[in-house]
Scaffold this motif. Structure first.
Motif, mmCIF file in Angstrom:
data_model
loop_
_atom_site.group_PDB
_atom_site.id
_atom_site.type_symbol
_atom_site.label_atom_id
_atom_site.label_comp_id
_atom_site.label_asym_id
_atom_site.label_seq_id
_atom_site.Cartn_x
_atom_site.Cartn_y
_atom_site.Cartn_z
ATOM 1 N N UNK A 12 0.819 -1.207 0.000
ATOM 2 C CA UNK A 12 0.000 0.000 0.000
ATOM 3 C C UNK A 12 0.856 1.261 0.000
ATOM 4 N N UNK A 13 1.986 1.209 0.702
ATOM 5 C CA UNK A 13 2.800 2.417 0.866
ATOM 6 C C UNK A 13 4.039 2.443 -0.025
ATOM 7 N N UNK A 14 4.292 1.366 -0.742
ATOM 8 C CA UNK A 14 5.431 1.354 -1.641
ATOM 9 C C UNK A 14 6.768 1.152 -0.960
ATOM 10 N N UNK A 15 6.753 0.621 0.277
ATOM 11 C CA UNK A 15 7.994 0.325 0.974
ATOM 12 C C UNK A 15 8.454 -1.091 0.626
ATOM 13 N N UNK A 16 9.731 -1.363 0.819
ATOM 14 C CA UNK A 16 10.239 -2.714 0.576
ATOM 15 C C UNK A 16 10.320 -3.537 1.848
ATOM 16 N N UNK A 17 10.411 -2.869 3.006
ATOM 17 C CA UNK A 17 10.505 -3.592 4.277
ATOM 18 C C UNK A 17 10.259 -2.612 5.421
ATOM 19 N N UNK A 18 10.099 -3.158 6.619
ATOM 20 C CA UNK A 18 10.016 -2.363 7.842
ATOM 21 C C UNK A 18 11.268 -2.642 8.660
ATOM 22 N N UNK A 19 12.033 -1.601 8.933
ATOM 23 C CA UNK A 19 13.205 -1.709 9.807
ATOM 24 C C UNK A 19 12.831 -1.052 11.132
ATOM 25 N N UNK A 20 12.528 -1.845 12.128
ATOM 26 C CA UNK A 20 11.917 -1.315 13.345
ATOM 27 C C UNK A 20 12.940 -0.602 14.226
ATOM 28 N N UNK A 21 12.712 0.701 14.407
ATOM 29 C CA UNK A 21 13.582 1.511 15.253
ATOM 30 C C UNK A 21 12.839 2.190 16.397
ATOM 31 N N UNK A 22 11.502 2.308 16.275
ATOM 32 C CA UNK A 22 10.729 2.989 17.316
ATOM 33 C C UNK A 22 9.324 2.408 17.375
ATOM 34 N N UNK A 23 8.736 2.435 18.571
ATOM 35 C CA UNK A 23 7.340 2.056 18.756
ATOM 36 C C UNK A 23 6.645 3.214 19.457
ATOM 37 N N UNK A 24 5.560 3.686 18.857
ATOM 38 C CA UNK A 24 4.834 4.855 19.354
ATOM 39 C C UNK A 24 3.572 4.379 20.083
ATOM 40 N N UNK A 25 3.500 4.679 21.374
ATOM 41 C CA UNK A 25 2.432 4.187 22.234
ATOM 42 C C UNK A 25 1.451 5.289 22.601
ATOM 43 N N UNK A 26 0.160 4.993 22.429
ATOM 44 C CA UNK A 26 -0.873 5.786 23.076
ATOM 45 C C UNK A 26 -0.792 5.509 24.578
ATOM 46 N N UNK A 27 -1.475 6.304 25.394
ATOM 47 C CA UNK A 27 -1.397 6.120 26.845
ATOM 48 C C UNK A 27 -2.688 5.557 27.440
ATOM 49 N N UNK A 28 -3.797 6.306 27.357
ATOM 50 C CA UNK A 28 -5.049 5.853 27.957
ATOM 51 C C UNK A 28 -5.568 4.621 27.217
ATOM 52 N N UNK A 29 -5.812 3.542 27.962
ATOM 53 C CA UNK A 29 -6.304 2.316 27.349
ATOM 54 C C UNK A 29 -5.212 1.443 26.779
ATOM 55 N N UNK A 30 -3.978 1.943 26.751
ATOM 56 C CA UNK A 30 -2.834 1.162 26.277
ATOM 57 C C UNK A 30 -1.850 0.927 27.421
ATOM 58 N N UNK A 31 -1.459 1.993 28.095
ATOM 59 C CA UNK A 31 -0.550 1.882 29.231
ATOM 60 C C UNK A 31 -1.287 1.864 30.564
ATOM 61 N N UNK A 32 -2.435 2.546 30.618
ATOM 62 C CA UNK A 32 -3.243 2.584 31.839
ATOM 63 C C UNK A 32 -4.687 2.226 31.510
ATOM 64 N N UNK A 33 -5.347 1.529 32.442
ATOM 65 C CA UNK A 33 -6.773 1.207 32.284
ATOM 66 C C UNK A 33 -7.601 2.392 32.787
ATOM 67 N N UNK A 34 -7.432 3.504 32.121
ATOM 68 C CA UNK A 34 -7.997 4.775 32.577
ATOM 69 C C UNK A 34 -9.246 5.201 31.814
ATOM 70 N N UNK A 35 -9.568 4.518 30.720
ATOM 71 C CA UNK A 35 -10.691 4.967 29.907
ATOM 72 C C UNK A 35 -12.043 4.932 30.625
ATOM 73 N N UNK A 36 -12.340 3.938 31.480
ATOM 74 C CA UNK A 36 -13.613 4.001 32.200
ATOM 75 C C UNK A 36 -13.761 5.283 33.015
ATOM 76 N N UNK A 37 -12.666 5.775 33.598
ATOM 77 C CA UNK A 37 -12.703 7.022 34.368
ATOM 78 C C UNK A 37 -12.909 8.223 33.450
ATOM 79 N N UNK A 38 -12.217 8.226 32.308
ATOM 80 C CA UNK A 38 -12.402 9.321 31.362
ATOM 81 C C UNK A 38 -13.858 9.387 30.893
#
Length: 246
Positions: A12-38
């Motif tokens: 889809x993007x025309x890349x030949x491969x993924x060379x993993x150097x970084x992972x981008x994390x959301x916070x609410x609902x990913x790192x903390x179970x905070x969404x019910x409070x929100x």
């Protein structure tokens, strides 16, 4: 499953491969179970001001800036954006209500996954639409030495919240990587849309009450039922990323 999803992304993007150097994390609902409070805080404060936002709908707005969420609800009822003074008042009240709840638990599997990522020399980056100081402060306690301050994107840094790609494009810039050198980890449809719009391979993690198709319809390249499942599948995912080329 992993290989086909990666190949579809590369095609889809025309890349030949993924060379993993970084992972981008959301916070609410990913790192903390905070969404019910929100969700509870948003419902309470909107009702107080004569605005209608159910707890269920609040999950669908996760990732937006507070001002954007308020304006969507206000515009729906009154046909115009809310006055800035009202936005500031509602968001301050929402933060106060949120802060009155018990401390949200870290998501099982998240810390172990982050430890693995750092040990593998991959850069973790925080990309959140939140401006909740209480949650941001808890990162250092629950995820010590994981997120460097210069590798964090919050509501204070962006003009446009998710689903606009700006937060994740800024995350790439702060990590010093290109889109095909990163992954996004998101639990919200708007966040998934933002990651996909930024051209990044996006993992959906369904930690809330939504049906799985909500995240896949938003464009998630892969779907996991929990952060624990992502942690347990991480080694196989990395193998697939390393072996998949076009």
């Amino acid at each position: 499953m992993f290989t086909q999803s990666i190949q579809n992304y590369l095609n889809r993007h025309g890349y030949t491969h993924i060379t993993l150097k970084a992972v981008l994390f959301d916070m609410d609902g990913v790192l903390f179970n905070s969404m019910p409070y929100h969700a509870e805080a948003w419902n309470t404060v909107m009702t107080r001001h004569g605005l209608e936002l159910s707890r269920e709908e609040a999950y669908l707005h996760e990732g937006r800036t507070g001002a954007a969420t308020i304006n969507i609800v206000y515009n729906r009822q009154y046909g115009s954006d809310a006055p800035q003074e009202l936005i500031d008042e509602i968001y301050a009240e929402k933060c106060q209500i949120f802060g009155s709840f018990p401390e949200p638990d870290p998501m099982p599997g998240a810390y172990e996954l982050l430890q693995d990522i750092k040990a593998q020399g991959i850069t973790p980056v925080l990309v959140t639409g939140s401006g909740q100081r209480s949650l941001l402060d808890r990162l250092a306690h629950h995820y010590p030495s994981i997120f460097a301050p210069e590798r964090m994107v919050t509501a204070f840094d962006v003009k446009y919240g998710k689903p606009n790609p700006e937060p994740y494009l800024m995350g790439l810039k702060k990590a010093g990587v290109q889109a095909h050198e990163a992954l996004v980890v998101e639990n919200a449809p708007l966040g998934v849309q933002a990651g996909v719009a930024a051209g990044i391979f996006t993992l959906g993690v369904n930690t809330g009450p939504m049906a799985d198709h909500v995240l896949t319809d938003a464009g998630a390249n892969l779907l996991f039922p929990s952060m624990q499942a992502l942690h347990e599948g991480w080694a196989k995912l990395r193998e697939a990323l390393a072996e998949t080329h076009l």
